[in-house]
Design an enzyme around this catalytic site. Structure first.
Site, PDB file in Angstrom:
ATOM      1  N   ARG A  85       0.824  -1.192   0.081  1.00 36.92           N
ATOM      2  CA  ARG A  85      -0.011   0.118  -0.084  1.00 36.92           C
ATOM      3  C   ARG A  85       0.780   1.267   0.259  1.00 36.92           C
ATOM      4  O   ARG A  85       0.509   2.299  -0.619  1.00 36.92           O
ATOM      5  CB  ARG A  85      -1.121   0.056   1.328  1.00 36.92           C
ATOM      6  CG  ARG A  85      -1.880   1.395   1.187  1.00 36.92           C
ATOM      7  CD  ARG A  85      -2.528   1.634   0.065  1.00 36.92           C
ATOM      8  NE  ARG A  85      -3.116   0.757  -0.671  1.00 36.92           N
ATOM      9  CZ  ARG A  85      -3.161   0.636  -2.261  1.00 36.92           C
ATOM     10  NH1 ARG A  85      -3.027   1.899  -2.731  1.00 36.92           N
ATOM     11  NH2 ARG A  85      -3.761  -0.193  -2.684  1.00 36.92           N
ATOM     12  N   LYS A 106       1.625  25.325  -4.378  1.00 30.11           N
ATOM     13  CA  LYS A 106       0.470  24.636  -3.721  1.00 30.11           C
ATOM     14  C   LYS A 106       0.731  23.158  -3.950  1.00 30.11           C
ATOM     15  O   LYS A 106       0.169  22.582  -4.835  1.00 30.11           O
ATOM     16  CB  LYS A 106      -0.872  25.215  -4.787  1.00 30.11           C
ATOM     17  CG  LYS A 106      -0.923  26.484  -4.396  1.00 30.11           C
ATOM     18  CD  LYS A 106      -2.121  27.034  -5.626  1.00 30.11           C
ATOM     19  CE  LYS A 106      -2.546  28.513  -5.239  1.00 30.11           C
ATOM     20  NZ  LYS A 106      -3.667  29.089  -6.140  1.00 30.11           N
ATOM     21  N   LYS A 159       3.789  39.474  -4.767  1.00 24.33           N
ATOM     22  CA  LYS A 159       2.315  39.313  -5.054  1.00 24.33           C
ATOM     23  C   LYS A 159       1.670  40.762  -4.526  1.00 24.33           C
ATOM     24  O   LYS A 159       2.122  41.498  -4.345  1.00 24.33           O
ATOM     25  CB  LYS A 159       1.878  38.178  -4.397  1.00 24.33           C
ATOM     26  CG  LYS A 159       2.735  37.149  -4.771  1.00 24.33           C
ATOM     27  CD  LYS A 159       2.062  35.466  -4.684  1.00 24.33           C
ATOM     28  CE  LYS A 159       0.828  35.288  -5.673  1.00 24.33           C
ATOM     29  NZ  LYS A 159       0.298  34.152  -5.708  1.00 24.33           N
ATOM     30  N   GLU A 185       3.781  40.343  -9.579  1.00 24.96           N
ATOM     31  CA  GLU A 185       2.434  39.847 -10.032  1.00 24.96           C
ATOM     32  C   GLU A 185       1.706  41.117 -10.454  1.00 24.96           C
ATOM     33  O   GLU A 185       1.788  42.092  -9.708  1.00 24.96           O
ATOM     34  CB  GLU A 185       1.449  38.942  -9.111  1.00 24.96           C
ATOM     35  CG  GLU A 185       0.337  38.749  -9.249  1.00 24.96           C
ATOM     36  CD  GLU A 185      -0.580  38.136  -8.099  1.00 24.96           C
ATOM     37  OE1 GLU A 185      -0.400  36.976  -8.082  1.00 24.96           O
ATOM     38  OE2 GLU A 185      -0.714  38.865  -7.245  1.00 24.96           O
ATOM     39  N   ASP A 192      -1.826  37.991 -13.588  1.00 26.09           N
ATOM     40  CA  ASP A 192      -2.790  37.014 -13.070  1.00 26.09           C
ATOM     41  C   ASP A 192      -4.118  37.317 -13.628  1.00 26.09           C
ATOM     42  O   ASP A 192      -4.844  38.595 -13.671  1.00 26.09           O
ATOM     43  CB  ASP A 192      -2.701  37.598 -11.494  1.00 26.09           C
ATOM     44  CG  ASP A 192      -3.449  37.177 -10.419  1.00 26.09           C
ATOM     45  OD1 ASP A 192      -3.375  35.687 -10.855  1.00 26.09           O
ATOM     46  OD2 ASP A 192      -4.329  37.538  -9.724  1.00 26.09           O
TER      47      ASP A 192
END
Length: 287
Positions: free
Chosen positions: A106, A141, A173, A203, A224
């Site tokens: 597994r 992410k 950002k 960004e 973006d």
């Protein structure tokens, strides 16, 4: 045309991650099902095969699971990371003590199926844009603890990697811009801080922000959530001054138009955080 060489996974990282997964699975008493039902001297051959089409990734982690459970298991690898799989493609055969084989099964398949899913999703995106100069890249992410492996799987699928962490590139950002007082001050501060090997990306979400950003000469501009028409305008404004990265609303149905707008990079978190597993299974070979 030969495919690009894949990066090598550190076996220290592989073994540590697999050991943690095995310890989680073993609990306090180990595999009591195999202990209860299989004689200690029983031998078996297990075959890992694809049950659906995709791209293989994570074979080193699967091998580590079998090796750490029982070094006497004999593993024959029949497919390599980056290989295209069809239903029925045999990835590996494992022979040895049946208890050990089933105890490792597994954990080996969890890593192999998840990472092959990431590679397969990446490949599906990349195939949509092979006629353009754009490249699909992943983001931060990722699953905590598995980032290096998931980013490796992206490479197996034909994509490339964005930064691995907060320390290997500067990415300014919208929240950084808000606190810093604007696009230009943020880039200038970053340029004063960064060493000569550190790239600076900013960004922007409007064409006016793009124009402002270019005056401060960032290395990369992230566009973006811009649609294809805005992206085309951004490419014209940029005139090759910075690498252009498109981000936001990237799906299999939108990526072709995004790439055809002329951007260099298309980043998406979906290929790591939402890619479905690739169905691989282990069956005991009878006869």
């Amino acid at each position: 045309m030969s495919r690009p060489a894949l990066p090598e996974l550190s076996l220290l990282m592989v073994d540590d991650a697999v050991k943690a997964a095995l310890l989680e699975d073993f609990g306090r008493a180990g595999d009591i099902t195999s202990q209860a039902t299989i004689p200690t001297d029983a031998k078996a051959t297990g075959v890992i095969a694809a049950r659906q089409a995709g791209v293989l990734a994570g074979i080193d982690l699967a091998l580590s699971a079998f090796r750490q459970v029982d070094p006497s298991l004999d593993v024959s690898v029949l497919a390599q990371d980056g290989d295209k799989l069809e239903p029925g493609t045999i990835v590996a055969r494992i022979y040895g003590p049946a208890r050990s084989l089933l105890t490792a099964e597994r954990v080996a398949l969890n890593f192999l199926s998840h990472l092959s899913g990431v590679a397969s999703a990446t490949n599906a995106f990349q195939r949509k844009i092979t006629h353009t100069n754009a490249t699909v890249v992943c983001t931060r992410k990722t699953t905590p603890g598995l980032r290096s492996f998931e980013k490796y799987a992206v490479r197996c699928g034909g994509g490339m990697n964005h930064r691995f962490g907060l320390d290997d590139a500067i990415l300014i950002k919208d929240n950084h811009i808000a606190v810093a007082g604007g696009v230009i001050p943020a880039i200038k501060s970053a340029r004063a801080f960064a060493g000569h090997l550190v790239r600076i990306e900013v960004e922007v979400d409007t064409l006016e922000q793009l124009k402002d950003a270019l005056t401060a000469k960032p290395d990369v501009v992230m566009l973006d959530n811009m649609g294809p028409e805005l992206l085309k305008q951004a490419v014209k404004i940029n005139k090759g001054q910075a690498v252009l990265e498109a981000s936001g609303n990237v799906t299999l149905s939108t990526i072709q138009a995004i790439a055809e707008a002329g951007v260099d990079i298309i980043s998406t978190g979906w290929i790591t955080h939402s890619a479905p597993v690739l169905d691989l299974g282990l069956d005991i070979e009878i006869g």
